[in-house]
Write an enzyme that holds these catalytic residues in place. Structure first.
Site, PDB file in Angstrom:
ATOM      1  N   ASP A  31      55.031  -7.054-168.089  1.00 30.39           N
ATOM      2  CA  ASP A  31      54.921  -5.859-168.920  1.00 30.39           C
ATOM      3  C   ASP A  31      56.114  -5.795-169.866  1.00 30.39           C
ATOM      4  OD1 ASP A  31      52.715  -5.220-167.386  1.00 30.39           O
ATOM      5  OD2 ASP A  31      53.863  -3.941-166.014  1.00 30.39           O
TER       6      ASP A  31
HETATM    7  N1  URA Z   1      53.583  -6.336-161.785  1.00 29.69           N
HETATM    8  C1  URA Z   1      53.692  -5.317-162.662  1.00 29.69           C
HETATM    9  O1  URA Z   1      53.302  -4.196-162.367  1.00 29.69           O
HETATM   10  N2  URA Z   1      54.235  -5.573-163.859  1.00 29.69           N
HETATM   11  C2  URA Z   1      54.725  -6.794-164.235  1.00 29.69           C
HETATM   12  O2  URA Z   1      55.246  -6.956-165.337  1.00 29.69           O
HETATM   13  C3  URA Z   1      54.610  -7.832-163.303  1.00 29.69           C
HETATM   14  C4  URA Z   1      54.033  -7.589-162.081  1.00 29.69           C
END
Ligand code: URA
Length: 237
Positions: A103
């Protein structure tokens, strides 16, 4: 391989553009200007200079980035900068791709490659490559939450239960956990499912490859052959 083809394969532009750069005398091999685009080369262990910058021939590229916050893992980012803005144009020209996504607000180890097979090997749902995350939570972590993560939680719109392994509390608001799939927002959803909320998320490891502690945010390096094998190591689930 022809010099012009070699340069093109390394991301220095179209065949025509590479021919032009070569003919202008901007390419050197072993310190000698090579201005013949049709020169035949052995590419194994080849080092060359373009515009006085040194490069090594790489058939494929494998990269580890310490991803900073505020970057999207997309060539067409919507709200933030693209992680690809952190790389030179020659790597973008090679069609560099993220191996899975983090993310925009997640930091830490992100692999990138132009090798489709490597990408598949690490992201295919049937390949259980472990990913280790350090999670900072909004609320204090309880023993019940740790137990639920380890025994498995249900996630909306997903089949089955999702378990974390090596769940360890590091501080009142911080834990480490390993997941074995790569669902969208998986860690955030798992933490929400046990009644807490992720404030910060940092990926520390993929397979057996750990983010080097001396790799500053936004810095990256080419993986060695050994690093590649470590990243591909599947767990025993
Ligand atoms: N899980 C998440 O919620 N976000 C990420 O960026 C990676 C794994």
């Amino acid at each position: 391989m022809l010099l012009e083809k070699m340069l093109q394969s390394q991301g220095f532009g179209s065949r025509k553009e590479c021919q032009h750069v070569i003919k202008q005398g901007y390419v050197r091999i072993d310190g000698q200007v090579c201005d013949n685009p049709k020169q035949q080369l052995q590419v194994q262990n080849l080092h060359f200079d373009v515009f006085n910058e040194s490069y090594q021939y790489r058939e494929k590229v494998y990269i580890a980035l310490n991803k900073p916050e505020g970057f999207e893992c997309s060539h067409q980012p919507q709200y933030h900068q693209s992680v690809f803005a952190l790389f030179p144009d020659m790597l973008i020209q090679r069609n560099l791709q993220c191996v899975g996504r983090l993310d925009q607000d997640t930091t830490g180890l992100l692999l990138l490659t132009d090798d489709g097979q490597f990408l598949q090997a690490l992201t295919h749902p049937r390949k259980h490559v472990a990913k280790v995350y350090r999670v900072t939570t909004a609320d204090p972590i309880t023993a019940a939450q740790l137990e639920s993560l380890a025994s498995g939680v249900e996630l909306r719109n997903e089949q089955g239960i999702y378990q974390a392994t090596n769940v360890q509390q590091l501080a009142e608001h911080q834990l480490e956990m390993t997941i074995h799939q790569g669902l969208y927002h998986q860690v955030k959803r798992m933490i929400a499912a046990v009644g807490n909320k992720v404030e910060q998320l940092h990926r520390q490891q993929i397979g057996q490859l750990a983010l080097p502690s001396d790799l500053a945010e936004s810095d990256w390096y080419y993986l060695s052959e050994q690093d590649i094998q470590l990243a591909k190591m599947q767990d025993l689930l």
